[in-house]
Design a protein around this motif. Sequence first.
Motif, short mmCIF file in Angstrom:
data_model
loop_
_atom_site.label_atom_id
_atom_site.label_comp_id
_atom_site.label_asym_id
_atom_site.label_seq_id
_atom_site.Cartn_x
_atom_site.Cartn_y
_atom_site.Cartn_z
N PHE A 80 0.69 -1.24 -0.03
CA PHE A 80 -0.17 0.03 -0.07
C PHE A 80 1.05 0.76 0.06
O PHE A 80 0.34 2.11 -0.64
CB PHE A 80 -0.82 0.61 1.69
N LEU A 81 1.67 1.18 1.15
CA LEU A 81 2.84 2.31 0.52
C LEU A 81 3.60 2.72 -0.49
O LEU A 81 3.10 3.57 -1.08
CB LEU A 81 4.15 1.68 1.58
N ILE A 82 3.46 1.67 -1.66
CA ILE A 82 3.94 1.55 -2.84
C ILE A 82 2.79 2.62 -3.20
O ILE A 82 3.25 3.49 -4.51
CB ILE A 82 5.17 0.89 -3.66
N GLU A 89 0.04 10.99 -2.75
CA GLU A 89 -0.47 10.47 -1.28
C GLU A 89 0.34 11.04 0.11
O GLU A 89 0.97 9.09 0.73
CB GLU A 89 -1.62 9.89 -1.53
N TRP A 90 0.79 11.61 -0.15
CA TRP A 90 1.87 11.59 0.46
C TRP A 90 1.82 11.13 3.07
O TRP A 90 2.63 10.28 3.82
CB TRP A 90 2.60 13.18 0.49
N VAL A 91 0.43 11.77 2.90
CA VAL A 91 0.49 11.34 4.15
C VAL A 91 -0.51 10.25 4.42
O VAL A 91 0.04 9.47 5.39
CB VAL A 91 -1.74 12.58 4.70
N TYR A 96 1.41 4.24 6.03
CA TYR A 96 1.61 3.18 5.84
C TYR A 96 3.60 2.84 5.90
O TYR A 96 3.83 1.93 6.42
CB TYR A 96 1.29 3.15 4.44
N THR A 97 4.35 4.06 6.22
CA THR A 97 5.40 3.75 6.56
C THR A 97 5.57 3.73 7.71
O THR A 97 6.35 2.60 8.66
CB THR A 97 6.22 4.74 6.07
N PHE A 98 5.28 4.12 8.12
CA PHE A 98 5.01 4.02 9.70
C PHE A 98 4.44 2.88 10.56
O PHE A 98 4.79 2.15 11.28
CB PHE A 98 4.05 4.97 10.82
N ILE A 99 3.95 1.99 9.67
CA ILE A 99 2.34 0.41 9.71
C ILE A 99 4.37 -0.41 9.70
O ILE A 99 4.34 -0.86 10.54
CB ILE A 99 1.24 0.44 9.49
#
Length: 119
Positions: A80-82, A89-91, A96-99
Amino acid sequence: RPYSLTRQDGMTTASWVAITFLTKPTDTEILKKFVQLVNPQGAWRPIRQLLNLKAERASQLWLLGLCWISAIVAAYSILFLIGELIFQEWVRAGVYTFIFSLSLIALGYFSREVKIFED
């Protein structure tokens, strides 16, 4: 068709359940050799008793389950991050980076507890 997967799963389950009950059980000697060689966790108490073996450690299946869940979360969150990065969609990408980061930390912790990568 939405019902084709349900039908396929039902037929597959019916097949393996039928085969399980229609075939003879695995020979106890083969199960004994397996337990001695692999030392599996889980429901092997009857075979361990036949071999006069005690469980070397408490079952860690729950930790393995947490490893499995954290690996799934990591895999989906990176996918999903990719996608969010592609669509800028930066936010959401940040979420997703955090997760993803949390799931990798969890996977690292739980895999060290279970000692997955040790002999």
